[in-house]
Scaffold this motif. Sequence first.
Motif, short mmCIF file in Angstrom:
data_model
loop_
_atom_site.label_atom_id
_atom_site.label_comp_id
_atom_site.label_asym_id
_atom_site.label_seq_id
_atom_site.Cartn_x
_atom_site.Cartn_y
_atom_site.Cartn_z
N GLU A 28 0.82 -1.21 0.00
CA GLU A 28 0.00 0.00 0.00
C GLU A 28 0.85 1.26 0.00
N ASN A 29 1.95 1.25 0.75
CA ASN A 29 2.80 2.44 0.81
C ASN A 29 3.90 2.43 -0.25
N LYS A 30 3.80 1.51 -1.20
CA LYS A 30 4.79 1.44 -2.28
C LYS A 30 4.20 1.74 -3.65
N ILE A 31 2.90 1.94 -3.69
CA ILE A 31 2.21 2.19 -4.96
C ILE A 31 1.86 3.67 -5.07
N ALA A 32 2.51 4.36 -5.99
CA ALA A 32 2.19 5.77 -6.24
C ALA A 32 0.96 5.84 -7.14
N ALA A 33 0.14 6.85 -6.92
CA ALA A 33 -1.10 6.97 -7.69
C ALA A 33 -1.35 8.42 -8.08
N GLY A 34 -1.99 8.61 -9.22
CA GLY A 34 -2.34 9.95 -9.66
C GLY A 34 -2.92 9.94 -11.05
N LEU A 35 -3.02 11.10 -11.63
CA LEU A 35 -3.46 11.24 -13.02
C LEU A 35 -2.48 12.18 -13.71
N VAL A 36 -1.55 11.60 -14.44
CA VAL A 36 -0.48 12.34 -15.11
C VAL A 36 -0.25 11.72 -16.48
N GLY A 37 0.07 12.54 -17.47
CA GLY A 37 0.45 11.98 -18.76
C GLY A 37 -0.32 12.55 -19.93
N GLU A 38 -0.53 11.73 -20.94
CA GLU A 38 -1.14 12.17 -22.19
C GLU A 38 -2.64 12.40 -22.03
N GLY A 39 -3.13 13.42 -22.70
CA GLY A 39 -4.56 13.71 -22.69
C GLY A 39 -4.87 15.06 -22.08
N SER A 40 -5.87 15.75 -22.63
CA SER A 40 -6.25 17.06 -22.11
C SER A 40 -6.74 16.98 -20.68
N ASP A 41 -7.27 15.81 -20.27
CA ASP A 41 -7.76 15.67 -18.90
C ASP A 41 -6.63 15.82 -17.88
N CYS A 42 -5.43 15.37 -18.23
CA CYS A 42 -4.29 15.49 -17.30
C CYS A 42 -3.82 16.93 -17.15
N PHE A 43 -4.13 17.78 -18.12
CA PHE A 43 -3.81 19.20 -18.00
C PHE A 43 -4.95 19.98 -17.35
N GLY A 44 -6.07 19.31 -17.10
CA GLY A 44 -7.24 20.00 -16.58
C GLY A 44 -7.98 20.77 -17.64
N TYR A 45 -7.76 20.42 -18.90
CA TYR A 45 -8.35 21.15 -20.01
C TYR A 45 -9.51 20.40 -20.69
N ASP A 46 -9.94 19.31 -20.11
CA ASP A 46 -11.01 18.55 -20.74
C ASP A 46 -12.33 19.32 -20.61
N ASP A 47 -13.11 19.27 -21.67
CA ASP A 47 -14.43 19.87 -21.69
C ASP A 47 -15.35 18.96 -22.48
N PHE A 48 -16.54 19.44 -22.81
CA PHE A 48 -17.48 18.57 -23.53
C PHE A 48 -16.95 18.19 -24.91
N ILE A 49 -16.20 19.09 -25.54
CA ILE A 49 -15.63 18.78 -26.85
C ILE A 49 -14.60 17.67 -26.71
N SER A 50 -13.84 17.70 -25.62
CA SER A 50 -12.80 16.69 -25.41
C SER A 50 -13.37 15.28 -25.26
N ARG A 51 -14.63 15.19 -24.90
CA ARG A 51 -15.19 13.90 -24.55
C ARG A 51 -15.63 13.07 -25.76
N ASP A 52 -15.31 13.56 -26.96
CA ASP A 52 -15.67 12.77 -28.14
C ASP A 52 -14.66 11.67 -28.43
N HIS A 53 -13.55 11.63 -27.67
CA HIS A 53 -12.55 10.59 -27.91
C HIS A 53 -11.69 10.40 -26.66
#
Length: 328
Positions: A28-53
Amino acid sequence: MCSSIEGSRRFYEQRVAPMIRSSFPEYENKIAAGLVGEGSDCFGYDDFISRDHDFGTGVCLWLTDEDYRVIGQKLSEEYEKLVDEVEENGLTARLRSRRGVMTIHGFYSSILGIDLDTESGSISEEDWNSLDHNCLATAVNGVVFRDDLGQFSRFRKRLLDYYPDKIWKERIVNALHKFSAAMQVNYARCMSRGDYVAARLCHMEGLQSAMELFFLMKRQYPPYYKWTFRRLSELGAESNEKSSERSVYSENSGRYAKLISTFADAVGDKSVWEGKTYSPSYINLSDPIVLYAERLAEQIVAMLRENGLTEGIDPYLEKYVDEILEDM
């Protein structure tokens, strides 16, 4: 609208973390977790247009190579069961490959495109030279929810600490040369020849270089091109909000995005070049593109001064190339 980062955090806290605690308590204390990487969602830029793919709920779970060999497969199976239980998730195969269980080394090496020593955190000068701005932005975006072990976050901080000074200056010099060559030399040549397609390419090269220079001065990595202007605008606003003293740099930062937008919208005026013989010493400020390019150059020089790279005021950017190189 709830952002993907917020949704993913809830998914982790309500579903994934309890699963790890129940099925993999010793890790449990060895597994790092988050949301990082490719995709507009990781930049916080996802919107309704982003949700088409490539859109759906998921998190990243990062393991050391050693721990992955022991529990990677089983942890992945348990994680995928949770994902499949989310109604209307719609995760594509590509998005599934960006989320879920992976090694720390594999995550960073895949995004950055080179094999990196994530355990020691060392990055050679050769590696820094090969790294792309946009890929670096992708590697350090998003949010880390938990990282008790700290290895994922240590390498993340290594990247966030930005380029070594020598690499930083080299990239500034390259961008200065690109802007100057495109907008302070070649644009006028192309318009004088009536080669308007080539002039348009100069305009676009100047626009890209001007934005790249702003990020370099701010010591930030620009994201994927379709988000570059959005992030530039955010950084300009942040400079004004956080600055306790109204420095030239903070004021320029606040205006820079507006000037970039105006420069992007500008249209070359063919009529003001009629009958003009090209001269390298003539700046045709009657052409809106030339006018705004020179205004951008003035602000770029102000930022160079603020960063201690010059004491000059001449807006001709090519002259600072040798000055900065000689100081390296």
